[in-house]
Design a protein around this motif. Structure first.
Motif, PDB file in Angstrom:
ATOM      1  N   TRP A 141       0.842  -1.201   0.000  1.00 22.61           N
ATOM      2  CA  TRP A 141       0.000   0.000   0.000  1.00 22.61           C
ATOM      3  C   TRP A 141       0.875   1.248   0.000  1.00 22.61           C
ATOM      4  CZ3 TRP A 141      -5.120  -1.627   0.060  1.00 22.61           C
ATOM      5  CH2 TRP A 141      -5.354  -2.933   0.515  1.00 22.61           C
ATOM      6  N   GLU A 142       0.521   2.220  -0.832  1.00 26.82           N
ATOM      7  CA  GLU A 142       1.277   3.484  -0.940  1.00 26.82           C
ATOM      8  C   GLU A 142       0.741   4.476   0.094  1.00 26.82           C
ATOM      9  OE1 GLU A 142       3.583   4.206  -3.310  1.00 26.82           O
ATOM     10  OE2 GLU A 142       3.246   2.797  -4.966  1.00 26.82           O
ATOM     11  N   VAL A 143       1.510   4.706   1.148  1.00 30.50           N
ATOM     12  CA  VAL A 143       1.049   5.557   2.247  1.00 30.50           C
ATOM     13  C   VAL A 143       0.743   6.977   1.763  1.00 30.50           C
ATOM     14  CG1 VAL A 143       1.722   6.603   4.459  1.00 30.50           C
ATOM     15  CG2 VAL A 143       2.252   4.188   3.994  1.00 30.50           C
ATOM     16  N   GLU A 144       1.628   7.525   0.927  1.00 28.71           N
ATOM     17  CA  GLU A 144       1.468   8.933   0.502  1.00 28.71           C
ATOM     18  C   GLU A 144       0.387   9.110  -0.556  1.00 28.71           C
ATOM     19  OE1 GLU A 144       5.531   9.492  -0.516  1.00 28.71           O
ATOM     20  OE2 GLU A 144       6.069  10.307   1.447  1.00 28.71           O
ATOM     21  N   GLU A 145      -0.129   7.988  -1.096  1.00 30.99           N
ATOM     22  CA  GLU A 145      -1.223   8.064  -2.081  1.00 30.99           C
ATOM     23  C   GLU A 145      -2.530   7.634  -1.425  1.00 30.99           C
ATOM     24  OE1 GLU A 145      -0.591   8.788  -5.454  1.00 30.99           O
ATOM     25  OE2 GLU A 145       1.496   9.155  -4.913  1.00 30.99           O
ATOM     26  N   GLN A 146      -2.692   8.011  -0.145  1.00 27.00           N
ATOM     27  CA  GLN A 146      -3.888   7.622   0.619  1.00 27.00           C
ATOM     28  C   GLN A 146      -4.088   6.106   0.611  1.00 27.00           C
ATOM     29  OE1 GLN A 146      -6.771  10.284  -1.348  1.00 27.00           O
ATOM     30  NE2 GLN A 146      -6.677  11.527   0.510  1.00 27.00           N
ATOM     31  N   TYR A 147      -2.955   5.401   0.721  1.00 23.18           N
ATOM     32  CA  TYR A 147      -2.969   3.938   0.841  1.00 23.18           C
ATOM     33  C   TYR A 147      -3.548   3.240  -0.385  1.00 23.18           C
ATOM     34  CZ  TYR A 147      -1.466   4.431   5.668  1.00 23.18           C
ATOM     35  OH  TYR A 147      -0.753   4.730   6.800  1.00 23.18           O
ATOM     36  N   LYS A 148      -3.299   3.819  -1.546  1.00 24.10           N
ATOM     37  CA  LYS A 148      -3.657   3.137  -2.787  1.00 24.10           C
ATOM     38  C   LYS A 148      -2.866   1.833  -2.850  1.00 24.10           C
ATOM     39  CE  LYS A 148      -2.428   4.041  -7.157  1.00 24.10           C
ATOM     40  NZ  LYS A 148      -1.443   4.691  -7.715  1.00 24.10           N
ATOM     41  N   GLU A 149      -3.518   0.763  -3.287  1.00 26.40           N
ATOM     42  CA  GLU A 149      -2.817  -0.515  -3.354  1.00 26.40           C
ATOM     43  C   GLU A 149      -1.915  -0.568  -4.579  1.00 26.40           C
ATOM     44  OE1 GLU A 149      -3.524  -5.328  -3.159  1.00 26.40           O
ATOM     45  OE2 GLU A 149      -5.273  -4.016  -3.128  1.00 26.40           O
ATOM     46  N   ARG A 150      -0.619  -0.798  -4.345  1.00 29.43           N
ATOM     47  CA  ARG A 150       0.339  -0.860  -5.446  1.00 29.43           C
ATOM     48  C   ARG A 150       0.234  -2.207  -6.158  1.00 29.43           C
ATOM     49  NH1 ARG A 150       6.898  -0.454  -4.883  1.00 29.43           N
ATOM     50  NH2 ARG A 150       6.496   1.721  -4.399  1.00 29.43           N
ATOM     51  N   GLY A 151      -0.070  -3.246  -5.418  1.00 29.32           N
ATOM     52  CA  GLY A 151      -0.171  -4.571  -6.009  1.00 29.32           C
ATOM     53  C   GLY A 151      -0.029  -5.639  -4.949  1.00 29.32           C
ATOM     54  N   TYR A 152      -0.064  -6.886  -5.410  1.00 24.09           N
ATOM     55  CA  TYR A 152       0.095  -7.973  -4.445  1.00 24.09           C
ATOM     56  C   TYR A 152       0.833  -9.125  -5.109  1.00 24.09           C
ATOM     57  CZ  TYR A 152      -3.586 -10.703  -6.740  1.00 24.09           C
ATOM     58  OH  TYR A 152      -4.312 -11.419  -7.650  1.00 24.09           O
ATOM     59  N   VAL A 153       1.343 -10.023  -4.278  1.00 17.51           N
ATOM     60  CA  VAL A 153       1.971 -11.245  -4.761  1.00 17.51           C
ATOM     61  C   VAL A 153       1.458 -12.380  -3.887  1.00 17.51           C
ATOM     62  CG1 VAL A 153       4.016 -10.701  -3.368  1.00 17.51           C
ATOM     63  CG2 VAL A 153       4.188 -12.433  -5.122  1.00 17.51           C
ATOM     64  N   ILE A 154       1.180 -13.533  -4.502  1.00 19.25           N
ATOM     65  CA  ILE A 154       0.811 -14.712  -3.712  1.00 19.25           C
ATOM     66  C   ILE A 154       2.123 -15.255  -3.159  1.00 19.25           C
ATOM     67  CG2 ILE A 154      -0.286 -16.981  -3.714  1.00 19.25           C
ATOM     68  CD1 ILE A 154      -1.916 -15.938  -6.175  1.00 19.25           C
ATOM     69  N   TRP A 202      12.881 -11.348   0.643  1.00 18.02           N
ATOM     70  CA  TRP A 202      12.498 -10.578  -0.540  1.00 18.02           C
ATOM     71  C   TRP A 202      13.325  -9.305  -0.661  1.00 18.02           C
ATOM     72  CZ3 TRP A 202       7.996 -12.589  -3.040  1.00 18.02           C
ATOM     73  CH2 TRP A 202       7.304 -13.574  -2.309  1.00 18.02           C
ATOM     74  N   ASP A 203      13.470  -8.835  -1.893  1.00 22.57           N
ATOM     75  CA  ASP A 203      14.080  -7.531  -2.139  1.00 22.57           C
ATOM     76  C   ASP A 203      13.030  -6.461  -1.855  1.00 22.57           C
ATOM     77  OD1 ASP A 203      14.704  -5.077  -3.683  1.00 22.57           O
ATOM     78  OD2 ASP A 203      16.432  -6.239  -4.372  1.00 22.57           O
ATOM     79  N   ALA A 204      13.356  -5.516  -0.980  1.00 26.24           N
ATOM     80  CA  ALA A 204      12.358  -4.542  -0.532  1.00 26.24           C
ATOM     81  C   ALA A 204      12.018  -3.515  -1.605  1.00 26.24           C
ATOM     82  CB  ALA A 204      12.846  -3.831   0.733  1.00 26.24           C
ATOM     83  N   GLU A 205      12.871  -3.390  -2.612  1.00 24.10           N
ATOM     84  CA  GLU A 205      12.600  -2.403  -3.655  1.00 24.10           C
ATOM     85  C   GLU A 205      11.840  -3.017  -4.827  1.00 24.10           C
ATOM     86  OE1 GLU A 205      15.266   0.912  -5.942  1.00 24.10           O
ATOM     87  OE2 GLU A 205      15.924   0.209  -3.968  1.00 24.10           O
ATOM     88  N   THR A 206      12.298  -4.190  -5.263  1.00 22.13           N
ATOM     89  CA  THR A 206      11.701  -4.818  -6.455  1.00 22.13           C
ATOM     90  C   THR A 206      10.618  -5.844  -6.100  1.00 22.13           C
ATOM     91  OG1 THR A 206      13.310  -6.619  -6.428  1.00 22.13           O
ATOM     92  CG2 THR A 206      13.916  -4.631  -7.639  1.00 22.13           C
ATOM     93  N   PHE A 207      10.575  -6.253  -4.823  1.00 24.68           N
ATOM     94  CA  PHE A 207       9.652  -7.299  -4.360  1.00 24.68           C
ATOM     95  C   PHE A 207       9.922  -8.653  -5.017  1.00 24.68           C
ATOM     96  CE2 PHE A 207       7.715  -3.382  -3.147  1.00 24.68           C
ATOM     97  CZ  PHE A 207       7.257  -3.657  -1.868  1.00 24.68           C
ATOM     98  N   LYS A 208      11.159  -8.825  -5.496  1.00 22.27           N
ATOM     99  CA  LYS A 208      11.565 -10.123  -6.031  1.00 22.27           C
ATOM    100  C   LYS A 208      11.872 -11.072  -4.877  1.00 22.27           C
ATOM    101  CE  LYS A 208      13.502  -9.670 -10.654  1.00 22.27           C
ATOM    102  NZ  LYS A 208      13.305  -8.225 -10.946  1.00 22.27           N
TER     103      LYS A 208
END
Length: 306
Positions: free
Chosen positions: A213-226, A256-262
Protein backbone atom coordinates in the motif's frame (compact mmCIF):
# COMPACT_ATOMS: atom_id res chain seq x y z
CA UNK A 1 18.30 -18.00 -10.82
CA UNK A 2 21.26 -17.87 -8.46
CA UNK A 3 20.35 -15.67 -5.53
CA UNK A 4 22.96 -13.40 -4.03
CA UNK A 5 21.50 -14.09 -0.60
CA UNK A 6 23.28 -16.86 1.30
CA UNK A 7 21.65 -18.47 4.32
CA UNK A 8 23.30 -20.57 6.98
CA UNK A 9 21.65 -22.03 10.06
CA UNK A 10 23.65 -20.97 13.11
CA UNK A 11 21.69 -22.45 15.98
CA UNK A 12 18.52 -24.22 17.07
CA UNK A 13 17.23 -23.03 20.43
CA UNK A 14 15.20 -25.48 22.46
CA UNK A 15 13.60 -25.30 25.88
CA UNK A 16 10.06 -24.15 25.24
CA UNK A 17 7.56 -26.90 26.05
CA UNK A 18 4.87 -25.73 23.64
CA UNK A 19 4.45 -23.75 20.41
CA UNK A 20 6.61 -20.59 20.31
CA UNK A 21 4.36 -17.74 19.16
CA UNK A 22 6.34 -14.57 19.47
CA UNK A 23 9.82 -13.01 19.44
CA UNK A 24 10.78 -9.53 20.57
CA UNK A 25 13.95 -7.44 20.33
CA UNK A 26 15.67 -5.91 23.35
CA UNK A 27 17.81 -2.81 23.78
CA UNK A 28 20.88 -4.89 22.81
CA UNK A 29 21.28 -6.21 19.26
CA UNK A 30 22.35 -9.62 20.54
CA UNK A 31 19.54 -10.19 23.08
CA UNK A 32 15.95 -11.12 22.23
CA UNK A 33 12.92 -12.57 24.01
CA UNK A 34 10.55 -15.41 23.16
CA UNK A 35 7.21 -16.60 24.52
CA UNK A 36 4.51 -19.07 23.60
CA UNK A 37 2.01 -21.68 24.67
CA UNK A 38 3.91 -22.69 27.82
CA UNK A 39 3.63 -19.19 29.37
CA UNK A 40 7.41 -18.92 29.70
CA UNK A 41 9.20 -15.72 28.69
CA UNK A 42 12.83 -16.49 27.83
CA UNK A 43 15.77 -14.18 27.09
CA UNK A 44 18.32 -15.42 24.54
CA UNK A 45 21.81 -14.11 23.74
CA UNK A 46 22.98 -14.53 20.13
CA UNK A 47 26.58 -14.61 21.38
CA UNK A 48 25.73 -17.66 23.52
CA UNK A 49 22.57 -19.01 21.89
CA UNK A 50 22.41 -22.37 23.66
CA UNK A 51 21.39 -21.01 27.04
CA UNK A 52 18.10 -19.22 27.48
CA UNK A 53 17.29 -17.36 30.68
CA UNK A 54 13.78 -17.54 32.15
CA UNK A 55 12.52 -13.98 32.74
CA UNK A 56 8.91 -14.64 33.71
CA UNK A 57 6.28 -17.32 33.76
CA UNK A 58 2.53 -16.84 33.46
CA UNK A 59 -0.38 -19.26 33.64
CA UNK A 60 -1.73 -18.93 30.09
CA UNK A 61 -0.29 -18.73 26.59
CA UNK A 62 1.43 -15.57 25.30
CA UNK A 63 1.06 -14.31 21.71
CA UNK A 64 2.53 -10.82 22.17
CA UNK A 65 5.57 -9.16 23.77
CA UNK A 66 6.77 -5.56 23.53
CA UNK A 67 10.04 -4.22 24.93
CA UNK A 68 10.35 -0.65 26.25
CA UNK A 69 14.12 -0.04 26.06
CA UNK A 70 14.17 3.31 27.87
CA UNK A 71 12.70 1.76 31.01
CA UNK A 72 13.95 -1.84 30.61
CA UNK A 73 10.41 -3.15 30.79
CA UNK A 74 8.79 -5.97 28.86
CA UNK A 75 5.05 -5.86 28.17
CA UNK A 76 3.48 -9.28 28.00
CA UNK A 77 0.02 -10.05 26.67
CA UNK A 78 -1.29 -12.88 28.81
CA UNK A 79 -4.28 -14.41 27.04
CA UNK A 80 -7.50 -13.97 29.07
CA UNK A 81 -5.49 -12.28 31.85
CA UNK A 82 -4.62 -8.82 30.55
CA UNK A 83 -1.27 -7.07 30.24
CA UNK A 84 1.68 -7.83 32.54
CA UNK A 85 4.47 -5.27 32.91
CA UNK A 86 7.75 -7.07 33.64
CA UNK A 87 10.75 -5.35 35.19
CA UNK A 88 13.60 -7.13 33.39
CA UNK A 89 16.27 -6.19 35.93
CA UNK A 90 14.23 -7.66 38.80
CA UNK A 91 12.58 -10.41 36.70
CA UNK A 92 9.36 -9.49 38.46
CA UNK A 93 5.87 -8.42 37.44
CA UNK A 94 5.73 -4.70 38.16
CA UNK A 95 2.09 -4.26 37.30
CA UNK A 96 -0.91 -6.22 35.99
CA UNK A 97 -3.35 -4.31 33.82
CA UNK A 98 -6.84 -5.80 33.74
CA UNK A 99 -8.25 -5.91 30.20
CA UNK A 100 -11.21 -7.74 28.62
CA UNK A 101 -10.77 -11.49 29.20
CA UNK A 102 -9.84 -12.44 25.64
CA UNK A 103 -6.69 -13.26 23.65
CA UNK A 104 -4.09 -10.48 23.19
CA UNK A 105 -2.62 -10.68 19.67
CA UNK A 106 -0.26 -7.71 19.49
CA UNK A 107 1.17 -4.84 21.57
CA UNK A 108 2.62 -1.59 20.26
CA UNK A 109 4.33 1.31 22.02
CA UNK A 110 4.61 4.85 20.63
CA UNK A 111 6.58 7.63 22.26
CA UNK A 112 4.97 10.48 20.28
CA UNK A 113 3.28 13.07 22.49
CA UNK A 114 2.63 11.60 25.94
CA UNK A 115 3.21 8.11 24.59
CA UNK A 116 0.68 5.33 24.25
CA UNK A 117 0.51 1.56 24.40
CA UNK A 118 -1.91 -0.09 21.96
CA UNK A 119 -3.15 -3.63 22.64
CA UNK A 120 -4.91 -5.66 19.90
CA UNK A 121 -7.63 -7.84 21.40
CA UNK A 122 -9.48 -10.98 20.38
CA UNK A 123 -12.86 -9.24 20.71
CA UNK A 124 -12.00 -6.68 18.01
CA UNK A 125 -11.07 -3.93 20.45
CA UNK A 126 -7.80 -2.01 20.50
CA UNK A 127 -7.11 -0.93 24.09
CA UNK A 128 -5.22 2.35 24.43
CA UNK A 129 -3.08 2.76 27.56
CA UNK A 130 -1.01 5.66 28.86
CA UNK A 131 2.65 4.76 28.27
CA UNK A 132 3.87 6.10 31.61
CA UNK A 133 1.29 4.57 33.98
CA UNK A 134 -0.24 1.81 31.78
CA UNK A 135 -3.69 3.04 32.83
CA UNK A 136 -6.41 2.17 30.31
CA UNK A 137 -7.42 5.43 28.60
CA UNK A 138 -9.88 4.35 25.95
CA UNK A 139 -10.95 1.43 23.77
CA UNK A 140 -11.11 1.65 19.97
CA UNK A 141 -14.01 -0.44 18.68
CA UNK A 142 -14.37 -0.72 14.91
CA UNK A 143 -15.02 -4.44 14.48
CA UNK A 144 -16.34 -7.37 16.47
CA UNK A 145 -13.78 -9.69 14.86
CA UNK A 146 -10.27 -9.97 16.35
CA UNK A 147 -7.74 -7.16 16.02
CA UNK A 148 -4.71 -9.26 15.05
CA UNK A 149 -1.76 -6.96 14.32
CA UNK A 150 -0.52 -3.38 14.77
CA UNK A 151 1.98 -1.11 13.03
CA UNK A 152 2.99 2.50 13.67
CA UNK A 153 4.23 5.03 11.12
CA UNK A 154 6.40 7.66 12.84
CA UNK A 155 6.38 9.96 9.83
CA UNK A 156 2.61 10.22 9.56
CA UNK A 157 1.72 9.40 13.20
CA UNK A 158 -0.63 6.70 11.91
CA UNK A 159 -1.62 3.39 13.48
CA UNK A 160 -2.50 0.51 11.13
CA UNK A 161 -4.57 -2.34 12.54
CA UNK A 162 -5.21 -5.65 10.74
CA UNK A 163 -8.43 -7.44 11.63
CA UNK A 164 -10.04 -10.84 11.21
CA UNK A 165 -12.91 -9.18 9.31
CA UNK A 166 -10.35 -8.99 6.44
CA UNK A 167 -9.92 -5.20 6.72
CA UNK A 168 -6.96 -3.01 7.64
CA UNK A 169 -7.97 0.21 9.39
CA UNK A 170 -5.61 3.18 9.63
CA UNK A 171 -6.10 5.61 12.52
CA UNK A 172 -4.57 8.91 13.52
CA UNK A 173 -2.46 7.67 16.46
CA UNK A 174 -2.98 10.94 18.34
CA UNK A 175 -6.71 11.62 17.95
CA UNK A 176 -7.60 7.95 17.24
CA UNK A 177 -9.91 8.99 14.39
CA UNK A 178 -10.36 6.45 11.59
CA UNK A 179 -8.68 7.74 8.41
CA UNK A 180 -8.69 4.83 5.96
CA UNK A 181 -10.26 1.40 5.61
CA UNK A 182 -8.38 -0.97 3.29
CA UNK A 183 -10.46 -3.91 2.10
CA UNK A 184 -8.55 -6.07 -0.41
CA UNK A 185 -7.66 -9.10 1.71
CA UNK A 186 -10.12 -11.96 1.49
CA UNK A 187 -9.38 -13.36 4.94
CA UNK A 188 -7.90 -12.42 8.35
CA UNK A 189 -4.96 -9.98 8.29
CA UNK A 190 -2.19 -11.34 10.54
CA UNK A 191 0.70 -8.96 9.87
CA UNK A 192 1.10 -5.28 8.97
CA UNK A 193 4.44 -3.45 8.79
CA UNK A 194 5.54 -0.03 7.57
CA UNK A 195 8.70 0.27 5.49
CA UNK A 196 11.55 1.98 7.38
CA UNK A 197 11.04 5.17 5.33
CA UNK A 198 7.31 5.15 6.17
CA UNK A 199 6.24 5.24 2.52
CA UNK A 200 4.81 1.74 2.20
CA UNK A 201 2.59 -0.51 4.29
CA UNK A 202 2.98 -4.26 3.74
CA UNK A 203 0.25 -6.65 4.83
CA UNK A 204 -0.31 -10.39 4.84
CA UNK A 205 -2.55 -12.98 6.39
CA UNK A 206 -4.72 -16.01 5.92
CA UNK A 207 -5.24 -15.44 2.16
CA UNK A 208 -1.42 -15.87 1.64
CA UNK A 209 -1.33 -12.62 -0.34
CA UNK A 210 1.39 -10.08 0.38
CA UNK A 211 -0.15 -6.67 -0.36
CA UNK A 212 1.65 -3.36 -0.78
CA UNK A 213 0.00 0.00 0.00
CA UNK A 214 1.28 3.48 -0.94
CA UNK A 215 1.05 5.56 2.25
CA UNK A 216 1.47 8.93 0.50
CA UNK A 217 -1.22 8.06 -2.08
CA UNK A 218 -3.89 7.62 0.62
CA UNK A 219 -2.97 3.94 0.84
CA UNK A 220 -3.66 3.14 -2.79
CA UNK A 221 -2.82 -0.51 -3.35
CA UNK A 222 0.34 -0.86 -5.45
CA UNK A 223 -0.17 -4.57 -6.01
CA UNK A 224 0.10 -7.97 -4.45
CA UNK A 225 1.97 -11.25 -4.76
CA UNK A 226 0.81 -14.71 -3.71
CA UNK A 227 3.74 -15.10 -1.36
CA UNK A 228 3.11 -18.46 0.31
CA UNK A 229 0.99 -21.59 -0.01
CA UNK A 230 -0.85 -20.91 3.22
CA UNK A 231 -1.28 -18.17 5.81
CA UNK A 232 1.39 -15.45 6.09
CA UNK A 233 1.98 -15.19 9.84
CA UNK A 234 4.51 -12.36 9.98
CA UNK A 235 6.47 -9.83 7.89
CA UNK A 236 9.62 -8.04 9.05
CA UNK A 237 12.20 -5.73 7.47
CA UNK A 238 15.98 -6.20 7.66
CA UNK A 239 17.81 -3.63 9.82
CA UNK A 240 19.11 -1.81 6.72
CA UNK A 241 15.67 -1.79 5.07
CA UNK A 242 16.94 -3.41 1.86
CA UNK A 243 15.14 -6.69 2.42
CA UNK A 244 12.13 -8.05 4.18
CA UNK A 245 11.19 -11.58 5.24
CA UNK A 246 7.87 -13.39 5.47
CA UNK A 247 7.02 -16.58 7.36
CA UNK A 248 4.09 -18.87 6.94
CA UNK A 249 1.95 -21.73 8.10
CA UNK A 250 3.43 -23.54 5.05
CA UNK A 251 6.58 -24.01 7.24
CA UNK A 252 8.76 -21.75 5.07
CA UNK A 253 10.54 -18.40 5.48
CA UNK A 254 11.07 -16.24 2.39
CA UNK A 255 13.51 -13.34 1.91
CA UNK A 256 12.50 -10.58 -0.54
CA UNK A 257 14.08 -7.53 -2.14
CA UNK A 258 12.36 -4.54 -0.53
CA UNK A 259 12.60 -2.40 -3.66
CA UNK A 260 11.70 -4.82 -6.46
CA UNK A 261 9.65 -7.30 -4.36
CA UNK A 262 11.57 -10.12 -6.03
CA UNK A 263 11.83 -13.37 -4.08
CA UNK A 264 15.51 -13.90 -3.23
CA UNK A 265 15.57 -16.95 -0.97
CA UNK A 266 13.34 -19.70 0.40
CA UNK A 267 14.31 -21.20 3.74
CA UNK A 268 12.56 -24.51 4.37
CA UNK A 269 12.94 -27.97 5.87
CA UNK A 270 14.20 -29.70 2.73
CA UNK A 271 16.87 -27.15 1.80
CA UNK A 272 17.88 -25.71 5.15
CA UNK A 273 16.69 -28.12 7.88
CA UNK A 274 14.18 -25.46 8.85
CA UNK A 275 11.01 -25.82 10.93
CA UNK A 276 8.72 -28.83 10.65
CA UNK A 277 5.50 -26.91 11.32
CA UNK A 278 4.07 -23.40 11.08
CA UNK A 279 6.63 -20.55 11.39
CA UNK A 280 4.94 -17.96 13.58
CA UNK A 281 7.21 -14.96 14.03
CA UNK A 282 10.49 -13.46 12.83
CA UNK A 283 13.03 -11.15 14.43
CA UNK A 284 15.73 -9.67 12.18
CA UNK A 285 18.62 -8.60 14.38
CA UNK A 286 21.29 -6.03 13.61
CA UNK A 287 23.62 -8.50 15.35
CA UNK A 288 25.60 -9.91 12.38
CA UNK A 289 22.40 -9.55 10.32
CA UNK A 290 20.89 -12.66 11.88
CA UNK A 291 17.28 -13.64 11.26
CA UNK A 292 15.52 -15.48 14.07
CA UNK A 293 12.38 -17.58 13.57
CA UNK A 294 10.03 -19.43 15.93
CA UNK A 295 7.58 -22.21 15.28
CA UNK A 296 4.81 -24.49 16.47
CA UNK A 297 7.56 -27.16 16.56
CA UNK A 298 8.66 -25.57 19.90
CA UNK A 299 12.03 -24.46 18.51
CA UNK A 300 13.68 -21.17 17.58
CA UNK A 301 16.15 -21.05 14.66
CA UNK A 302 18.92 -18.52 14.12
CA UNK A 303 19.87 -17.85 10.49
CA UNK A 304 22.95 -16.06 9.21
CA UNK A 305 21.90 -14.00 6.18
CA UNK A 306 24.69 -12.90 3.84
Amino acid sequence: MASKVQVQKMATLTGHRDCVYTLERSGDANIFYSAGGDGMVVAWNLNDPENGELMARVSTSVYALRHLPQRNLLLLGQNQEGLQVIDLAQKAVLKSVALPKVAIFDILHTSAGQGKVFVAMGNGAVCVLAADTFELQTILRKSDKSARCLAYNKRTNELAVGYSDHAIRVFNAGTLELKYELASHTNSVFSVVYSPDGKLLLSGGRDAHLRVWEVEEQYKERGYVIAHMYTINHITYSPDGQYFATCSMDKSIKVWDAETFKLLKVIDKVRNASHGTSVNKLFWSAHQNQLVSCSDDRTISVWDIK
